[in-house]
Design an enzyme around this catalytic site. Sequence first.
Site, short mmCIF file in Angstrom:
data_model
loop_
_atom_site.label_atom_id
_atom_site.label_comp_id
_atom_site.label_asym_id
_atom_site.label_seq_id
_atom_site.Cartn_x
_atom_site.Cartn_y
_atom_site.Cartn_z
CG ASN A 32 12.75 50.68 26.89
OD1 ASN A 32 11.88 50.74 27.48
ND2 ASN A 32 13.88 50.55 27.62
CG HIS A 37 9.37 45.68 21.55
ND1 HIS A 37 9.45 46.08 22.82
CD2 HIS A 37 8.80 46.60 20.69
CE1 HIS A 37 9.01 47.71 22.77
NE2 HIS A 37 8.99 47.84 21.55
CD GLN A 61 6.81 57.16 15.89
OE1 GLN A 61 7.45 56.67 14.88
NE2 GLN A 61 6.08 56.53 16.99
CE LYS A 151 1.04 49.68 24.60
NZ LYS A 151 1.45 50.56 23.84
#
Length: 286
Positions: A32, A37, A61, A151
Site C-alpha cells: 500500500n 515508502h 507483528q 516515522k
Amino acid sequence: MRIINAISEVRETTSAQRRNGARVAFVPTMGNLHSGHLALVAKAREVADFVVVSIFVNPLQFGEGEDYAEYPRTQDEDCNALESAGADLLFIPAISQIYPKGPDRTTRVEVPELGDIFCGAHRPGHFAGVATVVCILFNIVGPDVAIFGRKDFQQVMIIRRMVGDLCLGVEILVVNTVREGDGLAKSSRNGYLSMEERATAPLLYRTLSATRERIIAGARDYSVLELSGMQSLSAGGFIPEYFNIRCARDLSLPGKEVAELVVLAAVQLGSTRLIDNTLATAPVNS
Ligand code: AMP
C-alpha cells in the site's frame, strides 16, 4: 523490475549481483505504498547498484484484534509505483514461505528493553514480530544496506540493535518522515480515517512540533511538557497512548546535559492507531 515470489530465486539473483560487485540495497514494506515508502526506494537507488523491495503483510507483528485482515493490499498499484521509482527486484513472498511451520511455531528474535517500551508496551509481541521478519528477510536478500523510515523511530532503533547484537553486517540508513501538506505523516493507515478524523489527525504532529519548539526555546521540565502534550491530544479528540521525550540516541530518560532528543507519541483516533515523532535538540544552559 522483476517480481519474484520464490526465496531461492531472490537468493540467486542477489548473490549474482554481489558476485559482480554490485552493492545491494533492501527496502522492506507491507505494501500500500505512498510517497514515504518511495522516498526510501529513492534513497536505496542513490546508495546502491541493485535495489530490492519486499511487500509482505507480516501476521506475526499484528496483535489479536488489530488490523491484519483489513490492512490495505494494493499490489498492482504498488508494482507500478515501484517500477517508476526504479526498483530492480520486488519480492512478494507467501506467508507459507516466510513461516513454513506457521508464524507461531517460528524461531523468534526478541530485542529486550527497547522492544518492551512505548509501542512495545501497547502492542505486546509487535517488535518481536518485526525483528523476526526483518531478520528472515535479511537472510533471504543478503543486503549490504537496508533503508527504514524515521516515522517508525523505535522500530529503527530495534532493527539497529538486532543487527548489532546478531552481527548481521547490514548497514541501516534512515530517511526522514514524508508528510502531507498539513503535517500528518503519510501512513497506509491514514486511509482508515473518516473525513472528520482526517481533519483532527494533523493535531498529532502540531502537538509534537509545539513541544519541540518549547524544548528548543529552553524548557527543561520534560515531565510537564509530556503531561501537557497528553492533555492537548486528549482535548483535541485523540485517545493518547503515550507522549514522551527521550534521548534520541537510545531512548533513555534525558538528563540536564545538552542532548539530541526525540518526542514520540502514539494515539488512537476512532479505531485507527497513529504514531509520529520529531527530533529536537535542547540548547546548552546559559
Ligand atoms: P510499512 O509498509 O508501514 O511497514 O513501512 C515500510 C517502511 O516505510 C518502514 O521503514 C517505515 O518506517 C517507512 N515509512 C512509512 N511511512 C513513512 C513516511 N511517512 N515517511 C518515511 N518513511 C515511511
